[in-house]
Design a protein around this motif. Structure first.
Motif, PDB file in Angstrom:
ATOM      1  N   PHE A  98       0.862  -1.184   0.000  1.00  0.00           N
ATOM      2  CA  PHE A  98       0.000   0.000   0.000  1.00  0.00           C
ATOM      3  C   PHE A  98       0.896   1.231   0.000  1.00  0.00           C
ATOM      4  CE2 PHE A  98      -2.549   3.379   1.783  1.00  0.00           C
ATOM      5  CZ  PHE A  98      -3.801   3.177   1.214  1.00  0.00           C
ATOM      6  N   SER A  99       1.012   1.863  -1.163  1.00  0.00           N
ATOM      7  CA  SER A  99       1.914   3.004  -1.261  1.00  0.00           C
ATOM      8  C   SER A  99       1.211   4.286  -0.858  1.00  0.00           C
ATOM      9  CB  SER A  99       2.442   3.141  -2.689  1.00  0.00           C
ATOM     10  OG  SER A  99       3.309   4.268  -2.764  1.00  0.00           O
ATOM     11  N   ILE A 100       1.908   5.095  -0.078  1.00  0.00           N
ATOM     12  CA  ILE A 100       1.367   6.407   0.267  1.00  0.00           C
ATOM     13  C   ILE A 100       1.846   7.456  -0.735  1.00  0.00           C
ATOM     14  CG2 ILE A 100       1.026   5.860   2.690  1.00  0.00           C
ATOM     15  CD1 ILE A 100       3.628   7.352   3.306  1.00  0.00           C
ATOM     16  N   SER A 101       2.488   6.974  -1.812  1.00  0.00           N
ATOM     17  CA  SER A 101       2.811   7.808  -2.974  1.00  0.00           C
ATOM     18  C   SER A 101       1.846   7.437  -4.092  1.00  0.00           C
ATOM     19  CB  SER A 101       4.257   7.569  -3.426  1.00  0.00           C
ATOM     20  OG  SER A 101       4.428   7.859  -4.799  1.00  0.00           O
ATOM     21  N   GLU A 102       1.039   8.406  -4.508  1.00  0.00           N
ATOM     22  CA  GLU A 102       0.051   8.148  -5.562  1.00  0.00           C
ATOM     23  C   GLU A 102       0.727   7.650  -6.843  1.00  0.00           C
ATOM     24  OE1 GLU A 102      -4.010   8.348  -7.123  1.00  0.00           O
ATOM     25  OE2 GLU A 102      -3.205   8.457  -5.085  1.00  0.00           O
ATOM     26  N   THR A 103       1.849   8.259  -7.194  1.00  0.00           N
ATOM     27  CA  THR A 103       2.554   7.870  -8.418  1.00  0.00           C
ATOM     28  C   THR A 103       2.979   6.413  -8.365  1.00  0.00           C
ATOM     29  OG1 THR A 103       3.399  10.133  -8.646  1.00  0.00           O
ATOM     30  CG2 THR A 103       4.508   8.412  -9.926  1.00  0.00           C
ATOM     31  N   PHE A 104       3.578   6.031  -7.245  1.00  0.00           N
ATOM     32  CA  PHE A 104       4.081   4.661  -7.153  1.00  0.00           C
ATOM     33  C   PHE A 104       2.951   3.653  -7.005  1.00  0.00           C
ATOM     34  CE2 PHE A 104       5.974   0.971  -4.991  1.00  0.00           C
ATOM     35  CZ  PHE A 104       6.866   0.618  -5.995  1.00  0.00           C
ATOM     36  N   GLN A 105       1.875   4.027  -6.323  1.00  0.00           N
ATOM     37  CA  GLN A 105       0.763   3.080  -6.186  1.00  0.00           C
ATOM     38  C   GLN A 105       0.203   2.724  -7.558  1.00  0.00           C
ATOM     39  OE1 GLN A 105       0.079   1.723  -3.262  1.00  0.00           O
ATOM     40  NE2 GLN A 105      -1.374   0.333  -4.197  1.00  0.00           N
ATOM     41  N   LYS A 106       0.114   3.725  -8.436  1.00  0.00           N
ATOM     42  CA  LYS A 106      -0.380   3.455  -9.789  1.00  0.00           C
ATOM     43  C   LYS A 106       0.612   2.589 -10.567  1.00  0.00           C
ATOM     44  CE  LYS A 106      -3.413   7.468 -10.229  1.00  0.00           C
ATOM     45  NZ  LYS A 106      -3.605   8.819 -10.788  1.00  0.00           N
ATOM     46  N   ARG A 107       1.892   2.845 -10.383  1.00  0.00           N
ATOM     47  CA  ARG A 107       2.917   2.034 -11.046  1.00  0.00           C
ATOM     48  C   ARG A 107       2.869   0.587 -10.576  1.00  0.00           C
ATOM     49  NH1 ARG A 107       9.053   4.299 -11.487  1.00  0.00           N
ATOM     50  NH2 ARG A 107       8.699   6.267 -12.559  1.00  0.00           N
ATOM     51  N   ASN A 108       2.725   0.421  -9.279  1.00  0.00           N
ATOM     52  CA  ASN A 108       2.913  -0.888  -8.671  1.00  0.00           C
ATOM     53  C   ASN A 108       1.675  -1.769  -8.752  1.00  0.00           C
ATOM     54  OD1 ASN A 108       4.700  -2.663  -7.359  1.00  0.00           O
ATOM     55  ND2 ASN A 108       3.837  -2.175  -5.360  1.00  0.00           N
ATOM     56  N   THR A 109       0.485  -1.174  -8.589  1.00  0.00           N
ATOM     57  CA  THR A 109      -0.738  -1.982  -8.548  1.00  0.00           C
ATOM     58  C   THR A 109      -1.802  -1.499  -9.541  1.00  0.00           C
ATOM     59  OG1 THR A 109      -1.716  -0.646  -6.772  1.00  0.00           O
ATOM     60  CG2 THR A 109      -0.375  -2.534  -6.107  1.00  0.00           C
ATOM     61  N   ASN A 110      -1.423  -0.541 -10.373  1.00  0.00           N
ATOM     62  CA  ASN A 110      -2.347  -0.034 -11.387  1.00  0.00           C
ATOM     63  C   ASN A 110      -3.626   0.525 -10.767  1.00  0.00           C
ATOM     64  OD1 ASN A 110      -2.846   0.549 -14.103  1.00  0.00           O
ATOM     65  ND2 ASN A 110      -4.068  -1.295 -14.399  1.00  0.00           N
ATOM     66  N   ASN A 144       9.526   9.538  -1.258  1.00  0.00           N
ATOM     67  CA  ASN A 144       9.453   9.046  -2.626  1.00  0.00           C
ATOM     68  C   ASN A 144      10.224   9.983  -3.547  1.00  0.00           C
ATOM     69  OD1 ASN A 144       7.431  11.025  -4.035  1.00  0.00           O
ATOM     70  ND2 ASN A 144       6.516  10.567  -2.028  1.00  0.00           N
ATOM     71  N   PRO A 145      10.653   9.484  -4.706  1.00  0.00           N
ATOM     72  CA  PRO A 145      11.427  10.329  -5.624  1.00  0.00           C
ATOM     73  C   PRO A 145      10.565  11.083  -6.630  1.00  0.00           C
ATOM     74  CG  PRO A 145      11.499   8.055  -6.381  1.00  0.00           C
ATOM     75  CD  PRO A 145      10.645   8.071  -5.138  1.00  0.00           C
ATOM     76  N   TYR A 146       9.249  11.071  -6.441  1.00  0.00           N
ATOM     77  CA  TYR A 146       8.344  11.613  -7.447  1.00  0.00           C
ATOM     78  C   TYR A 146       7.781  12.986  -7.082  1.00  0.00           C
ATOM     79  CZ  TYR A 146       8.405   6.559  -8.068  1.00  0.00           C
ATOM     80  OH  TYR A 146       8.817   5.256  -8.187  1.00  0.00           O
ATOM     81  N   GLY A 147       8.105  13.479  -5.901  1.00  0.00           N
ATOM     82  CA  GLY A 147       7.569  14.766  -5.476  1.00  0.00           C
ATOM     83  C   GLY A 147       6.170  14.686  -4.885  1.00  0.00           C
ATOM     84  N   ASP A 148       5.680  13.466  -4.610  1.00  0.00           N
ATOM     85  CA  ASP A 148       4.368  13.321  -3.977  1.00  0.00           C
ATOM     86  C   ASP A 148       4.456  13.747  -2.513  1.00  0.00           C
ATOM     87  OD1 ASP A 148       3.316  12.318  -6.314  1.00  0.00           O
ATOM     88  OD2 ASP A 148       3.555  10.217  -5.756  1.00  0.00           O
ATOM     89  N   PRO A 149       3.344  14.210  -1.942  1.00  0.00           N
ATOM     90  CA  PRO A 149       3.363  14.653  -0.536  1.00  0.00           C
ATOM     91  C   PRO A 149       3.860  13.537   0.380  1.00  0.00           C
ATOM     92  CG  PRO A 149       1.291  15.254  -1.581  1.00  0.00           C
ATOM     93  CD  PRO A 149       2.009  14.374  -2.545  1.00  0.00           C
ATOM     94  N   TYR A 150       4.695  13.921   1.362  1.00  0.00           N
ATOM     95  CA  TYR A 150       5.209  12.917   2.300  1.00  0.00           C
ATOM     96  C   TYR A 150       5.610  13.559   3.615  1.00  0.00           C
ATOM     97  CZ  TYR A 150       8.015   9.757   4.918  1.00  0.00           C
ATOM     98  OH  TYR A 150       8.463   9.008   5.970  1.00  0.00           O
ATOM     99  N   ASN A 151       5.227  12.928   4.711  1.00  0.00           N
ATOM    100  CA  ASN A 151       5.812  13.166   6.035  1.00  0.00           C
ATOM    101  C   ASN A 151       5.350  12.031   6.950  1.00  0.00           C
ATOM    102  OD1 ASN A 151       3.210  13.935   7.266  1.00  0.00           O
ATOM    103  ND2 ASN A 151       3.422  15.817   6.052  1.00  0.00           N
ATOM    104  N   ALA A 152       5.896  11.986   8.156  1.00  0.00           N
ATOM    105  CA  ALA A 152       5.584  10.890   9.074  1.00  0.00           C
ATOM    106  C   ALA A 152       4.110  10.873   9.464  1.00  0.00           C
ATOM    107  CB  ALA A 152       6.462  10.999  10.328  1.00  0.00           C
TER     108      ALA A 152
END
Length: 283
Positions: A98-110, A144-152
């Motif tokens: 379960f990615s908290i990066s929208e970009t990677f979630q789409k890449r990984n699980t479509n 993430n390396p995509y610039g998606d929002p991130y913090n703890a």
């Protein structure tokens, strides 16, 4: 004592040469002798996406679980995968990235994050119906390396939401090896303190010279579940980035043992597994 999860699936999935089913079976059978808490042994995902795991069903049916204390985990990426995994009584855990990066979630699980949350609800239903436990990997859990929002706080918000579904095991995944030891400690400690009733783990990727510092940071944060892979082989092929290897099991175990956090492993079986890994993962 901590839980140690050995991840041959993660090591194998991105390997360029197809590892024959019989070779996988021999290797997994050896790993089952070591005494790891869990063996992440395969995945029910599209064989087009991850061709190396196309034989997971054959592998599961070929394993002899007599005498092992290790539990089996397989990764699923959608409800179909969960339905496939539910049919195998050998499996104790399903793992969902379960990615908290929208970009990677789409890449990984479509699927985007919101759609993935709806998927998790259905996968959790399959787990409960088949007597299995769902493990959520908080992918891109250290940035993430995509610039998606991130913090703890985002990490903890999603753990809280997912926890409401009755899920109690979460592994914070540093999918592309971005985190340094300070970040590993900060994010892991925040999750451990916020959710004392959950099992909080880490699935870290690291270069050889940063394994010990990252592992110690997670230990100091109170993490009790650790993923590793023999020889540090592997990384996420769906990231489409330069892969950073897994944490090397053979480096992690002595450190955990020296601090009284891990015991009961068969050292001779571990050494033999290391020899086999060296033979399988040859460039």
């Amino acid at each position: 004592m901590v839980q140690f999860v050995e991840c041959p699936r993660d090591a194998m999935q991105g390997w360029s040469r197809f590892i024959e089913t019989e070779q996988k079976l021999r290797y997994l059978q050896q790993l089952l002798k070591v005494g790891f808490h869990t063996l992440d042994c395969g995945s029910f995902v599209s064989p087009k996406a991850i061709p190396q795991m196309a034989d997971t069903a054959q592998v599961l049916n070929g394993l002899d679980l007599t005498g092992t204390t290790s539990k089996l985990l397989t990764i699923v990426a959608n409800v179909k995968g969960a339905d496939d995994a539910a049919a195998f009584p050998q499996i104790s855990y399903m793992g969902y990235p379960f990615s908290i990066s929208e970009t990677f979630q789409k890449r990984n699980t479509n699927a985007g994050i919101k759609e993935s949350f709806e998927r998790v609800k259905l996968i959790q239903e399959r787990c409960l119906a088949s007597g299995k436990e769902l493990v959520i990997y908080i992918s891109m859990g250290f940035g993430n390396p995509y610039g998606d929002p991130y913090n703890a706080s985002i990490v903890n918000e999603w753990i809280e939401e997912l926890g409401k579904l009755g899920i109690g095991i979460f592994s914070l995944a540093d999918t592309v090896g971005l985190a340094d030891r300070q970040l590993v400690h900060k994010v892991s400690k925040a999750a451990v303190q916020a959710f004392p009733n959950f099992t909080i783990g880490v699935h870290l990727h690291a270069s050889p010279n940063s394994i010990v510092s990252k592992l110690q940071a997670a230990i100091d944060a109170g993490v009790i579940r650790f993923d590793g892979a023999m020889k540090g082989i592997g990384g996420c092929p769906m990231a489409n980035d330069e892969l950073v290897g897994n944490m090397d099991t053979e480096v992690m175990i002595p450190l955990l043992q020296s601090q009284g956090l891990l015991s009961g492993l068969n050292q001779a079986a571990l050494e033999e597994a290391g020899i086999m890994a060296g033979q399988i993962f040859q460039h």
